[in-house]
Design an enzyme around this catalytic site. Sequence first.
Site, PDB file in Angstrom:
ATOM      1  N   SER A   1       6.283 -11.210   1.809  1.00 28.49           N
ATOM      2  CA  SER A   1       4.930 -11.567   1.901  1.00 28.49           C
ATOM      3  C   SER A   1       4.040 -10.508   1.401  1.00 28.49           C
ATOM      4  O   SER A   1       3.117 -10.830   0.714  1.00 28.49           O
ATOM      5  CB  SER A   1       4.602 -11.739   3.441  1.00 28.49           C
ATOM      6  OG  SER A   1       4.402 -10.427   3.833  1.00 28.49           O
TER       7      SER A   1
ATOM      8  N   SER B   1       2.811 -15.219   6.516  1.00 31.51           N
ATOM      9  CA  SER B   1       1.789 -14.369   6.332  1.00 31.51           C
ATOM     10  C   SER B   1       2.112 -12.889   6.702  1.00 31.51           C
ATOM     11  O   SER B   1       3.651 -12.629   6.244  1.00 31.51           O
ATOM     12  CB  SER B   1       0.880 -14.449   7.971  1.00 31.51           C
ATOM     13  OG  SER B   1       1.758 -14.530   9.050  1.00 31.51           O
ATOM     14  N   LYS B   2       1.304 -12.022   6.670  1.00 31.37           N
ATOM     15  CA  LYS B   2       1.554 -10.449   6.370  1.00 31.37           C
ATOM     16  C   LYS B   2       3.041 -10.116   6.815  1.00 31.37           C
ATOM     17  O   LYS B   2       3.466  -9.419   6.132  1.00 31.37           O
ATOM     18  CB  LYS B   2       0.546  -9.600   7.196  1.00 31.37           C
ATOM     19  CG  LYS B   2      -0.861  -9.601   6.551  1.00 31.37           C
ATOM     20  CD  LYS B   2      -1.729  -8.443   6.962  1.00 31.37           C
ATOM     21  CE  LYS B   2      -3.009  -8.791   6.775  1.00 31.37           C
ATOM     22  NZ  LYS B   2      -3.646  -9.870   5.718  1.00 31.37           N
ATOM     23  N   ARG B   3       3.360 -10.439   7.901  1.00 31.35           N
ATOM     24  CA  ARG B   3       4.566  -9.886   8.691  1.00 31.35           C
ATOM     25  C   ARG B   3       6.015 -10.584   7.858  1.00 31.35           C
ATOM     26  O   ARG B   3       7.048  -9.920   8.219  1.00 31.35           O
ATOM     27  CB  ARG B   3       4.640  -9.848   9.968  1.00 31.35           C
ATOM     28  CG  ARG B   3       3.732  -8.837  10.725  1.00 31.35           C
ATOM     29  CD  ARG B   3       4.331  -7.299  10.701  1.00 31.35           C
ATOM     30  NE  ARG B   3       3.531  -6.498  10.990  1.00 31.35           N
ATOM     31  CZ  ARG B   3       3.412  -6.140  12.523  1.00 31.35           C
ATOM     32  NH1 ARG B   3       4.064  -6.843  13.340  1.00 31.35           N
ATOM     33  NH2 ARG B   3       2.433  -5.189  12.959  1.00 31.35           N
ATOM     34  N   ASP B   4       5.881 -11.683   7.345  1.00 32.02           N
ATOM     35  CA  ASP B   4       6.730 -12.167   6.812  1.00 32.02           C
ATOM     36  C   ASP B   4       7.762 -11.798   5.658  1.00 32.02           C
ATOM     37  O   ASP B   4       6.889 -11.060   4.731  1.00 32.02           O
ATOM     38  CB  ASP B   4       6.516 -13.976   6.563  1.00 32.02           C
ATOM     39  CG  ASP B   4       6.229 -14.527   8.118  1.00 32.02           C
ATOM     40  OD1 ASP B   4       6.731 -14.307   9.010  1.00 32.02           O
ATOM     41  OD2 ASP B   4       5.008 -15.258   7.761  1.00 32.02           O
TER      42      ASP B   4
END
Length: 454
Positions: A232, A226-229
């Site tokens: 991504s 998800s977004k923070r990874d």
Amino acid sequence: MSATCTRAYSLLCRFFPSMTRVRFAPSPTGDLHVGGGRTALFNWLFARKTGGTFILRIEDTDGARNTEDAKRGIEKGLRWLGLDWDEGPDAGGDCGPYFQSQRKDIYDTYLAKLEAADRVYTEDNGAVRFKFSRTAITVHDLVCGDVTFAPTEEPDMTVRRPDGSYIFHFVNVVDDIEMKMTHVFRGEDHLSNTWKHIDLFNAFGATPPIYAHIPLILNSDGSKMSKRDAGSAIEHSYINEGFLPDAVFNYLVMLGWTPRADKEVLGRDELVKLFDPAEIHSSNARFDLQKCQWFNAQYLRALSPEALFAAARPFIEAKGYVIADEATATAAVYSVKEKVSLLTEIPAWVHYFFREDYPFEADVTEKLKAKPENASLLRAAAAAFTTATEWTEASVQTAIEEAAKGAGVKPGALMPLLRGALSGQLRGPGVNTIGHLVGKDSTLRRIERALGLF
RNA sequence: GACCCCUUCGUCUAGCGGUUAGGACACAUCCCUUUCACGGAUGCGACACGAGUUCGAUUCUCGUAGGGGUCGCCA
């Protein structure tokens, strides 16, 4: 993929090669997510492969969090990846508008159809629900094969909110009908909901598109990305980190499909030529940053000197280095191309070409001071350079070799010293290349400056 | 909880009843070399488990386990 599906697909492609219509339908949430990027990529590959149409449709029914900036983020990511759309924002088309926020009249019309067919009912608060057929529904999927869902026991599906706005499943299906989609390539996270879409298509008396649910991209530890990874988001993780679009394109494709080729580094045209949706993998893949960087390194090395410089320039200037002479800068950057895998790594390898006050790294100072005679070796090199009548890589090399010979040492003993003096570091392109590129005057000044360390 | 998808080296994968289970990334060693790299060579390393079917299962079937997904008046 089932035999029936394979046949239907190949017939379609053979007789109506340019009738395929696919779309990427993102919700504009800012930076394009890799998963979305790859979904777009497979749609694009299929459209280009079949000579069909690739449509961009913005699913911005949730007005609160869909901003203009967010929309631009999506488009930037797609453009960067080279995924040009034939219909959609900025491209126009006969099935517009391509923003769901502007299609309310169409949705109202379709809702009326469901009302006429007695397939919806309005609740006390004004929400409208779709009556599921509650029959077994089979999804004929190009990737997953036939997947049958038993008659559902879920509550009927809300299709319109009390405020009159519509729900994703409804608008998605209506738009796919209106925009005449023939195929839908989307993430596997939608597979479990596809029966609802088919139920709607049936209720509208429309034929569902051919579905292809592609596997998801997971983090390296197998968790949901998800977004923070890492890795991504297209702009944050790739554009800003010095990746080349073609490399990311190539890597992302490989994460969901293996082309029948004897190599992995394949250009867009080759991938379009080789693409076969029936070969898309059915299992999720973990994102591997190292492999992605390896692809990038491959593409970096294949660039011409000019193209490499153009790509690296913003990253060099972002570090505050001033490029005075483009020809020299181009050669300097090209001289380190096989030492890096990301554009962001380049400044650290070429900074001394753009300034005279480069720092001497600790190991350089140590190396120079290790032996007292090193200073005289550097002076010998300076003397040889001073008398040089021409200044080419070859002549610099010759001067170094002669200086070493005169001093009674092997060139290999002098080289690291000169390298440290000229660049402030113990790694880099050939010493003769550095000397040649910075020029005779600067070479002599640099040696003099290094002598000051003793 | 219900339903759906998935399961070959650490990672991405090839394989489609009989293979010394192949390749790529990563890692290790060696070679090349003025450094760092590139390149070349070699090595390490996998069929989740259990039942079937079969003369023979990585491959087919079922089960178990594990991973992922869906079940919103989010998209």
